[in-house]
Write a protein that holds these residues in place. Structure first.
Motif, short mmCIF file in Angstrom:
data_model
loop_
_atom_site.label_atom_id
_atom_site.label_comp_id
_atom_site.label_asym_id
_atom_site.label_seq_id
_atom_site.Cartn_x
_atom_site.Cartn_y
_atom_site.Cartn_z
N LEU A 1 -6.22 -7.03 2.77
CA LEU A 1 -6.48 -6.17 1.77
C LEU A 1 -7.92 -5.78 1.44
O LEU A 1 -8.28 -5.51 0.52
CB LEU A 1 -5.64 -6.75 0.69
CG LEU A 1 -4.27 -6.76 0.79
CD1 LEU A 1 -3.20 -7.28 -0.50
CD2 LEU A 1 -3.61 -5.14 0.78
N GLY A 2 -8.87 -6.38 2.09
CA GLY A 2 -10.15 -6.16 2.24
C GLY A 2 -10.83 -7.15 1.20
O GLY A 2 -12.04 -6.57 0.86
N LEU B 1 -9.66 -0.47 -0.60
CA LEU B 1 -8.79 0.40 0.19
C LEU B 1 -8.91 1.78 -0.07
O LEU B 1 -8.21 2.41 0.75
CB LEU B 1 -7.37 -0.09 -0.05
CG LEU B 1 -7.08 -1.62 0.19
CD1 LEU B 1 -5.67 -1.97 -0.47
CD2 LEU B 1 -7.10 -1.99 1.39
N ALA C 1 0.81 -1.06 0.10
CA ALA C 1 -0.07 0.23 0.03
C ALA C 1 0.89 1.35 -0.04
O ALA C 1 0.60 2.19 -0.73
CB ALA C 1 -1.17 -0.03 1.18
N GLY D 1 -7.95 -4.65 7.63
CA GLY D 1 -7.47 -3.77 6.88
C GLY D 1 -6.07 -3.26 7.05
O GLY D 1 -5.26 -4.12 7.99
#
Length: 252
Positions: free
Chosen positions: A50-51, A82, A25, A226
């Protein structure tokens, strides 16, 4: 020229997937196209950070390795999930289905396909960086992911078992002629001297320490729901994630 970064640890529980997600990220936010592949097929998990929910995953790395799809069919763009303000972040997850994990453990797969998949992924997504979240320990799969990387990031905790195991992993990396190796020391008790610990690790192994992270209740509280540096951008740990990302980019 796309660059490959492998994130590895000799033992499980070092925080490898959390580190991979946060570095991916942090790099993407600088405007880069970043891919992440979860090659920890026996115990996948980075999709949670990473959702990406399992119900939203149809094709996986397993599907590609079994010849059921192309590698690009197993790619998921998690940038919008994200809410990245810049860059692109893609994930190739491994299957969390028990029968798929059992099958991969029982039958294995052609490791050459993994290497081919990395190359195709980089080309078809036009990636700037590919981060590989490896399976801990040493196997033919991890030998490959170590051998092909431009930078190997080894994670260890200040623990005797980690110290010994990391020495073995480092020796393997040197035998495989890995171009660049750096350490991240994770889960450090806050009352320890970080400077003394860094000096001890660098002197013992002859490898630079790219980052040092304290044992944090805030990380534990997030519980893999998250990417920490996105949810808490001003936190000292987030600053350290960004510093490690910058160190990696500088090395590359």
């Amino acid at each position: 020229m796309p660059k490959v970064i492998s994130i590895h640890s000799y033992r499980g529980g070092t925080g490898k997937s959390n580190l991979t997600a946060n570095l991916a990220a942090a790099i993407a936010l600088q405007g880069y196209r970043v891919g992440v592949v979860d090659t920890d097929v026996p115990s996948p998990g980075i999709h949670n950070i990473l959702g990406l929910e399992p119900m939203d995953i149809s094709k996986t790395l397993n599907s590609y390795l079994w010849g059921e799809c192309l590698i690009e069919d197993a790619v998921y763009d998690v940038s919008n999930i994200l809410n990245l303000s810049n860059g692109q972040l893609y994930l190739v997850p491994s299957s969390v289905r028990a029968d798929d994990i059992a099958r991969i453990l029982k039958d294995g797969y052609d490791v050459k396909l993994l290497n081919d998949g990395f190359r195709q992924l980089v080309k078809r997504l036009d990636l700037d960086y590919l981060l590989i979240d490896t399976h801990p320990g040493l196997s033919k799969e991890t030998f490959l992911t170590i051998a092909i990387c431009h930078v190997l990031l080894l994670i260890l905790r200040p623990d005797k078992q980690d110290y010994q195991g990391t020495a073995v992993a480092l020796d393997v990396a040197r035998q495989l002629n890995v171009r660049d190796v750096m350490f991240v020391v994770n889960k450090i008790l806050p009352d320890l001297s970080f400077d003394a610990l860094r000096e001890n690790v660098e002197t013992t192994y002859g490898v630079p320490v790219a980052g040092m992270f304290s044992l944090s209740s805030d990380i534990v509280r997030l519980a893999s729901e998250g990417v920490f540096c996105l949810k808490f951008p001003d936190h000292p740990l987030s600053q350290e994630y960004r510093a490690v990302a910058q160190r990696l980019l500088g090395e590359l």
